[in-house]
Motif scaffolding. Structure first.
Motif, PDB file in Angstrom:
ATOM      1  N   ASP A  81       0.695  -1.216   0.076  1.00  0.00           N
ATOM      2  CA  ASP A  81       0.038   0.162   0.068  1.00  0.00           C
ATOM      3  C   ASP A  81       0.747   1.101   0.120  1.00  0.00           C
ATOM      4  OD1 ASP A  81       0.854   0.323   2.613  1.00  0.00           O
ATOM      5  OD2 ASP A  81      -1.149  -0.295   3.643  1.00  0.00           O
ATOM      6  N   LEU A  82       0.246   2.225  -0.108  1.00  0.00           N
ATOM      7  CA  LEU A  82       1.090   3.484  -0.306  1.00  0.00           C
ATOM      8  C   LEU A  82       1.811   3.876   0.907  1.00  0.00           C
ATOM      9  CD1 LEU A  82       1.915   5.587  -2.434  1.00  0.00           C
ATOM     10  CD2 LEU A  82      -0.234   6.811  -2.103  1.00  0.00           C
ATOM     11  N   PRO A  83       1.140   3.761   2.286  1.00  0.00           N
ATOM     12  CA  PRO A  83       2.195   4.197   3.429  1.00  0.00           C
ATOM     13  C   PRO A  83       3.327   3.241   3.486  1.00  0.00           C
ATOM     14  CG  PRO A  83      -0.254   4.164   4.046  1.00  0.00           C
ATOM     15  CD  PRO A  83      -0.176   3.597   2.552  1.00  0.00           C
ATOM     16  N   LEU A 136      -8.960  12.757   3.613  1.00  0.00           N
ATOM     17  CA  LEU A 136      -7.882  13.381   3.894  1.00  0.00           C
ATOM     18  C   LEU A 136      -6.526  12.845   3.372  1.00  0.00           C
ATOM     19  CD1 LEU A 136      -7.207  12.355   7.504  1.00  0.00           C
ATOM     20  CD2 LEU A 136      -9.264  11.769   6.273  1.00  0.00           C
ATOM     21  N   PRO A 137      -5.487  13.317   3.334  1.00  0.00           N
ATOM     22  CA  PRO A 137      -4.134  12.572   2.884  1.00  0.00           C
ATOM     23  C   PRO A 137      -4.053  11.164   3.863  1.00  0.00           C
ATOM     24  CG  PRO A 137      -3.621  15.127   3.182  1.00  0.00           C
ATOM     25  CD  PRO A 137      -5.090  14.741   3.780  1.00  0.00           C
ATOM     26  N   GLY A 138      -3.712  10.344   2.999  1.00  0.00           N
ATOM     27  CA  GLY A 138      -3.672   9.064   3.669  1.00  0.00           C
ATOM     28  C   GLY A 138      -2.512   8.495   3.914  1.00  0.00           C
ATOM     29  N   ALA A 139      -1.287   8.984   3.558  1.00  0.00           N
ATOM     30  CA  ALA A 139      -0.033   8.396   3.346  1.00  0.00           C
ATOM     31  C   ALA A 139       0.910   9.294   4.324  1.00  0.00           C
ATOM     32  CB  ALA A 139       0.252   7.949   1.977  1.00  0.00           C
ATOM     33  N   GLY A 140       0.522   9.551   5.296  1.00  0.00           N
ATOM     34  CA  GLY A 140       1.474  10.671   6.187  1.00  0.00           C
ATOM     35  C   GLY A 140       1.728  11.921   6.078  1.00  0.00           C
ATOM     36  N   ALA A 307     -18.058  14.479 -18.706  1.00  0.00           N
ATOM     37  CA  ALA A 307     -18.815  15.362 -19.241  1.00  0.00           C
ATOM     38  C   ALA A 307     -17.867  16.428 -20.359  1.00  0.00           C
ATOM     39  CB  ALA A 307     -19.336  16.396 -18.245  1.00  0.00           C
ATOM     40  N   ARG A 308     -16.565  16.086 -20.073  1.00  0.00           N
ATOM     41  CA  ARG A 308     -15.683  16.840 -21.081  1.00  0.00           C
ATOM     42  C   ARG A 308     -15.555  16.140 -22.267  1.00  0.00           C
ATOM     43  NH1 ARG A 308     -10.460  17.317 -17.159  1.00  0.00           N
ATOM     44  NH2 ARG A 308     -11.521  18.376 -15.724  1.00  0.00           N
ATOM     45  N   LYS A 309     -16.309  14.871 -22.272  1.00  0.00           N
ATOM     46  CA  LYS A 309     -16.458  14.199 -23.635  1.00  0.00           C
ATOM     47  C   LYS A 309     -17.634  13.829 -23.960  1.00  0.00           C
ATOM     48  CE  LYS A 309     -12.204  11.859 -21.919  1.00  0.00           C
ATOM     49  NZ  LYS A 309     -12.133  10.917 -20.956  1.00  0.00           N
ATOM     50  N   ALA A 741      -8.151  -1.114  -3.607  1.00  0.00           N
ATOM     51  CA  ALA A 741      -7.896   0.375  -3.114  1.00  0.00           C
ATOM     52  C   ALA A 741      -6.427   0.423  -2.789  1.00  0.00           C
ATOM     53  CB  ALA A 741      -8.626   0.699  -2.113  1.00  0.00           C
ATOM     54  N   ALA A 742      -5.725   1.536  -2.963  1.00  0.00           N
ATOM     55  CA  ALA A 742      -4.433   1.963  -2.493  1.00  0.00           C
ATOM     56  C   ALA A 742      -4.576   1.958  -0.999  1.00  0.00           C
ATOM     57  CB  ALA A 742      -4.172   3.454  -3.062  1.00  0.00           C
TER      58      ALA A 742
HETATM   59  C1  3H9 Z   1      -4.776  10.147  -2.774  1.00  0.00           C
HETATM   60  O1  3H9 Z   1      -3.724  10.783  -3.287  1.00  0.00           O
HETATM   61  C2  3H9 Z   1      -4.946   9.581  -1.467  1.00  0.00           C
HETATM   62  C3  3H9 Z   1      -3.825   9.632  -0.779  1.00  0.00           C
HETATM   63  O2  3H9 Z   1      -3.542  10.521   0.277  1.00  0.00           O
HETATM   64  C4  3H9 Z   1      -3.495   8.403   0.243  1.00  0.00           C
HETATM   65  C5  3H9 Z   1      -3.792   7.058  -0.341  1.00  0.00           C
HETATM   66  C6  3H9 Z   1      -3.720   6.037   0.773  1.00  0.00           C
HETATM   67  N1  3H9 Z   1      -6.308   8.431 -10.155  1.00  0.00           N
HETATM   68  O3  3H9 Z   1      -8.245  15.578 -15.122  1.00  0.00           O
HETATM   69  P1  3H9 Z   1      -7.664  15.089 -16.209  1.00  0.00           P
HETATM   70  C7  3H9 Z   1      -7.318  10.430 -14.706  1.00  0.00           C
HETATM   71  S1  3H9 Z   1      -6.167  10.587  -3.503  1.00  0.00           S
HETATM   72  C8  3H9 Z   1      -6.908   7.924 -11.132  1.00  0.00           C
HETATM   73  O4  3H9 Z   1      -8.785  15.042 -17.374  1.00  0.00           O
HETATM   74  P2  3H9 Z   1      -5.950  17.378 -16.542  1.00  0.00           P
HETATM   75  C9  3H9 Z   1      -8.464  11.172 -15.022  1.00  0.00           C
HETATM   76  O5  3H9 Z   1      -9.592  10.502 -14.397  1.00  0.00           O
HETATM   77  C10 3H9 Z   1      -5.790  11.537  -5.177  1.00  0.00           C
HETATM   78  N2  3H9 Z   1      -7.261   8.497 -12.553  1.00  0.00           N
HETATM   79  O6  3H9 Z   1      -6.484  15.841 -16.798  1.00  0.00           O
HETATM   80  C11 3H9 Z   1      -8.374  11.318 -16.577  1.00  0.00           C
HETATM   81  O7  3H9 Z   1      -8.751  10.076 -16.938  1.00  0.00           O
HETATM   82  P3  3H9 Z   1      -9.626   9.953 -18.386  1.00  0.00           P
HETATM   83  C12 3H9 Z   1      -5.444  12.620  -4.820  1.00  0.00           C
HETATM   84  C13 3H9 Z   1      -6.572   9.911 -12.613  1.00  0.00           C
HETATM   85  O8  3H9 Z   1      -4.644  17.482 -17.168  1.00  0.00           O
HETATM   86  C14 3H9 Z   1      -7.017  11.349 -16.735  1.00  0.00           C
HETATM   87  O9  3H9 Z   1      -6.292  10.974 -15.697  1.00  0.00           O
HETATM   88  N3  3H9 Z   1      -5.171  13.383  -6.292  1.00  0.00           N
HETATM   89  C15 3H9 Z   1      -6.097  10.369 -11.317  1.00  0.00           C
HETATM   90  O10 3H9 Z   1      -7.158  18.368 -16.696  1.00  0.00           O
HETATM   91  C16 3H9 Z   1      -6.485  12.758 -17.262  1.00  0.00           C
HETATM   92  O11 3H9 Z   1      -7.040  13.703 -16.235  1.00  0.00           O
HETATM   93  C17 3H9 Z   1      -6.185  13.947  -6.755  1.00  0.00           C
HETATM   94  O12 3H9 Z   1      -7.140  14.347  -6.415  1.00  0.00           O
HETATM   95  C18 3H9 Z   1      -6.014   9.776  -9.995  1.00  0.00           C
HETATM   96  N4  3H9 Z   1      -5.525  10.282  -8.971  1.00  0.00           N
HETATM   97  O13 3H9 Z   1      -5.726  17.233 -14.785  1.00  0.00           O
HETATM   98  C19 3H9 Z   1      -5.834  14.416  -8.446  1.00  0.00           C
HETATM   99  N5  3H9 Z   1      -5.987  11.750 -11.552  1.00  0.00           N
HETATM  100  O14 3H9 Z   1      -8.719  10.574 -19.530  1.00  0.00           O
HETATM  101  C20 3H9 Z   1      -6.959  14.329  -9.274  1.00  0.00           C
HETATM  102  C21 3H9 Z   1      -6.366  12.008 -12.872  1.00  0.00           C
HETATM  103  O15 3H9 Z   1      -9.909   8.393 -18.535  1.00  0.00           O
HETATM  104  N6  3H9 Z   1      -6.668  14.779 -10.470  1.00  0.00           N
HETATM  105  N7  3H9 Z   1      -6.744  10.819 -13.526  1.00  0.00           N
HETATM  106  O16 3H9 Z   1     -10.979  10.813 -18.310  1.00  0.00           O
HETATM  107  C22 3H9 Z   1      -6.456  15.851 -10.873  1.00  0.00           C
HETATM  108  O17 3H9 Z   1      -6.658  16.907 -10.308  1.00  0.00           O
HETATM  109  C23 3H9 Z   1      -6.283  16.214 -12.506  1.00  0.00           C
HETATM  110  O18 3H9 Z   1      -6.700  14.894 -13.034  1.00  0.00           O
HETATM  111  C24 3H9 Z   1      -4.833  16.481 -12.973  1.00  0.00           C
HETATM  112  C25 3H9 Z   1      -4.620  16.469 -14.475  1.00  0.00           C
HETATM  113  C26 3H9 Z   1      -4.416  17.804 -12.340  1.00  0.00           C
HETATM  114  C27 3H9 Z   1      -3.843  15.308 -12.564  1.00  0.00           C
END
Ligand code: 3H9
Length: 742
Positions: A81-83, A136-140, A307-309, A741-742
């Motif tokens: 897992d991520l942690p 919330l952030p889940g990996a520290g 919705a972007r598509k 899940a991660a």
């Molecule tokens: C987390 O990290 C939890 C941890 O603290 C703890 C874990 C234990 N996962 O938005 P776009 C896909 S929670 C999976 O159109 P842009 C997105 O669905 C995570 N897929 O491009 C899309 O797919 P499709 C915290 C992801 O340039 C494609 O990538 N992180 C993820 O406008 C392109 O994305 C976030 O909340 C992901 N994490 O924006 C970041 N991210 O082409 C969430 C993206 O099939 N992401 N995809 O539709 C974003 O804010 C924007 O996607 C990003 C790019 C800025 C990265």
């Protein structure tokens, strides 16, 4: 170590530095596949005694966007897992230097924060956006970020969820250096220098570069991030200070559950110990991950991207908009011009009279000044924006515009006349858009010689702030026009959703149904404050009556009179001169902006109930909520069946982005699935009978969905299908399965 182009992590050894490059398109989400590959690569490198440092890199557009959101549906993470991965990086035998390019978000930034040092490209963006997914952030992250940047900035970043620039990261202490090219030679040199400094504290770290005003502490003496306490010492000595810092943000939080959980984790990590914080963080993260609120926001994340598509829209058909025009300098016209200018598009506003232009421009100036005062824009940005807004009294000023948006008075004939005039003055390939919120785009287009180039671009007020744009596809709108309108809305940072033509399109058509029920509830015994409270308790920022008072009741009154429609209570208030906040009285009484219930309104409503022969009764909060939301869902089902919206997720995006539906409740169609369609349908039947209002009977799609849902033991997600399906498609189709899940 052999690499192939499809490996999610490639390893190269260059002069004793192991460069690990993550390559897992599109955004290096830390899915199980990437986590495994990274753990394997780190283990292999750890076993090589010739390696002095690791440079952990990603792709130019993304170091990593964090945990893979699509894995969150399926419970606890599969190992590693991520942690675990984060701990591997922090405890690595040689220093790991994270080389950040593009975005480093969520788990991606958490991985980087565990590294011995962080270097970034000048255009890198950093953030912990988990809060906008109800997490919330889940990996520290809740423990390491305060240790790097101090509790105040950490609270801001974690509760605000916004991205910061590399410069800001350097100033905050999150980054150690900003380098033009952190993943290539420059970064490798930096890593070597860091490792040498690490080995011999008497040697300065070579290759260490800083950018801007950041100065670099002696890196080689630094303990791992989790053991650094200098920046949290003051907060630790002052228990309760985190909660105090976070109070204002908590009050404004869009998801108070996730915000509260994040504050608890930060507090434990700062006031107790890193380990205690990590335990609280993990517990809270799991609780939030499994919550309905986070499920709703993850649905919205997917729905926004779907919705972007839009169906039948080819983005390649879009034409570049280099210059734009706006007809009308009212609140909407001015707001739209500001939104265009903010994206660097020169825009000319045309009005019929100089006075109207002057008034409009003065309002634009006032808005810009206010945003400079609030710090949301620099003085020079405001000046540049203003310089891009021209004005004219002559439609000939649109001669070189690629697209013109009409934002005139909401009257079909007025708009038809404007479009006929525009048709004569603009280039034959210019796109013509109406900002109408209700009217028939096809009738507006019919008055032009080229109906194919007409579409609706329905902005929401204030247009320079509100993200939603309904992109209305007319019967004759051609492919280029639709694609251009859609692309323009995206270019100016809006959330466009394609909809079809009907009275009020998606959003206002559903709002109208809610408004009718709200009025009706007043006649049956409720009071404005009671109705509004039910919706604010549900999570709306405002209820329908407070909102009506803020917008002004007179506009709706005038429209109703034009259409011969009645709303007895609202009409009576307007007849009494109570137009809302601007007249100091509406559904409520006002002292300035302070609102209070008004006995005169209660009396007026009781009088109307009596005169209409409607007996008044006590109405429960549950009935109020159902009467306001279920008919909207019903209308949404009709909208889907008619093909006015492509997907149920589009309706949810419209209501969350344009009408403040609480994101943690996912939008009306998502909410319907949570309540269960059989219940929604049964209650609608009940209310149809109770109020003798046949329009409340479940629409065909809803009734069929309810039958299916009732028959299935697993439950339906009839509208939802992960937000992607239209109602018809989703019927009978199970929700998409999620991975681990991660
Ligand atoms: C987390 O990290 C939890 C941890 O603290 C703890 C874990 C234990 N996962 O938005 P776009 C896909 S929670 C999976 O159109 P842009 C997105 O669905 C995570 N897929 O491009 C899309 O797919 P499709 C915290 C992801 O340039 C494609 O990538 N992180 C993820 O406008 C392109 O994305 C976030 O909340 C992901 N994490 O924006 C970041 N991210 O082409 C969430 C993206 O099939 N992401 N995809 O539709 C974003 O804010 C924007 O996607 C990003 C790019 C800025 C990265």
């Amino acid at each position: 170590m052999s690499n192939s182009s499809t490996d999610p992590v490639s390893v190269e050894i260059i002069d004793g530095v192991a460069r690990l490059t993550m390559n897992h398109p599109p955004v290096n989400a830390l899915s199980l596949r990437l986590r495994k590959a990274l753990a394997d690569a780190l283990s292999a490198v750890a076993a090589d005694p010739g390696i002095t440092a690791v440079l952990l890199a990603g792709q130019p557009k993304a170091f990593s966007a964090g945990a893979d959101i699509s894995e969150f549906g399926a419970g606890a993470g599969s190992p590693p897992d991520l942690p675990t991965l984060v701990a591997m990086v922090e405890d690595f035998p040689v220093p790991v230097i994270a080389a950040l390019t593009g975005v480093a978000l969520g788990g991606g930034l958490e991985l980087a924060m565990a590294a011995a040092a962080r270097i970034a490209a000048p255009d890198a963006r950093l953030g912990l956006p988990e809060i906008s997914l109800g997490l919330l952030p889940g990996a520290g992250g809740t423990g390491r970020l305060p240790r790097l940047v101090g509790p105040e900035r950490a609270v801001e970043m974690i509760l605000g969820g916004q991205q910061i620039s590399a410069d800001q990261g350097l100033r905050d202490g999150l980054l150690d250096a900003v380098l033009a090219d952190p993943t290539s030679e420059e970064g490798l040199l930096w890593a070597t220098g860091f490792a040498q400094g690490d080995g011999d504290p008497s040697q300065p770290s070579v290759g260490v570069a800083s950018h801007g005003e950041g100065t670099i502490e002696p890196l080689h003496r630094r303990p791992p991030t989790r053991q650094r306490e200098d920046k949290i010492a003051a907060a630790r000595a002052n228990p309760g200070s985190i909660a105090t810092l976070a109070a204002a943000r908590l009050a404004k939080a869009k998801d108070p559950f996730a915000a509260r959980a994040a504050i608890d984790a930060i507090t434990a990590g700062v006031e107790l110990s890193f380990e205690e914080g990590a335990r609280v963080e993990r517990e809270k993260f799991e609780e939030r991950r499994a919550s309905a609120e986070s499920g709703a926001q993850r649905h919205l994340f997917a729905a926004e991207r779907a919705a972007r598509k839009p169906k039948n829209l080819d983005p390649r058909a879009a034409k570049h908009v280099a210059r734009a025009g706006v007809v009308g300098a009212g609140t909407m016209g001015g707001g739209i011009a500001m939104a265009l200018a903010a994206a660097g598009i020169p825009v000319t506003i045309v009005e019929a009279e100089q006075q109207a232009l002057d008034r409009g421009l003065a309002r634009v100036r006032e808005n810009l000044t206010r945003s400079v005062e609030h710090g949301s824009r620099s003085e020079s940005d405001a000046q540049n924006q203003l310089a891009l807004i021209g004005t004219s009294l002559d439609y000939a000023a649109f001669a070189d515009a690629d697209l013109v948006i009409e934002a005139a008075f909401e009257d079909l004939q007025v708009k038809r006349d404007i479009f006929a005039t525009l048709d004569r003055h603009v280039r034959p390939d210019a796109v013509l858009a109406s900002n109408t919120s209700y009217l028939d785009i096809d009738q507006i287009a019919a008055g032009t010689a080229h109906p194919g180039r007409v579409l609706g671009l329905h902005f929401f007020s204030p247009a320079n702030v509100m993200p939603l744009v309904e992109v209305v596809r007319g019967a004759k709108t051609d492919a280029q026009t639709l694609a251009t309108g859609f692309a323009l809305a995206r270019l100016i940072g809006k959330t466009p959703v394609v909809v079809g033509v009907c009275h009020g399109f998606v959003g206002n058509r559903m709002l109208e149904v809610r408004s009718q029920q709200a009025e009706r509830l007043l006649l049956e015994g409720a009071l404005p404050g009671q109705v509004d409270k039910v919706l604010t308790d549900f999570g709306f920022r405002m209820g329908p009556f407070a909102m009506g008072d803020m917008a002004g009741l007179d506009i709706g009154w005038r429209n109703r009179k034009a259409q011969g429609v009645k709303a007895p209570v609202s009409d009576a208030l307007c007849e009494a001169g109570r137009f809302g906040q601007k007249t100091g009285a509406g559904y409520y009484a006002y002292d300035g902006r302070g609102r209070r219930d008004d006995a005169a309104v209660a009396e007026l409503i009781a009088g109307i109930s009596a005169s209409l022969g409607v007996p008044r009764r006590d109405i429960s909060a549950e009935e109020i909520l159902e009467r306001l939301t279920f008919p909207m869902i019903n209308e949404g089902a009709r909208i889907l069946a008619e093909g006015i919206a492509d997907r149920s997720g589009d309706i949810d995006v419209i209501w969350v982005k344009g009408y403040n539906w609480p994101a943690y409740r996912g939008g009306p169609m998502w909410y319907a699935d949570q309540v269960g369609l059989p219940r929604v349908a049964a209650r609608l039947r009940h209310y149809a009978e109770q109020t003798e209002d046949e329009s409340l009977r479940p629409a065909g799609l809803l009734a069929r969905g309810a039958d299916d849902d009732g028959a299935s033991t697993a439950g339906g997600l009839i509208f939802g299908a992960a937000g992607q399906g239209s109602g018809q498609e989703a019927l009978g189709g199970p929700a998409a399965a999620n991975g681990p899940a991660a």
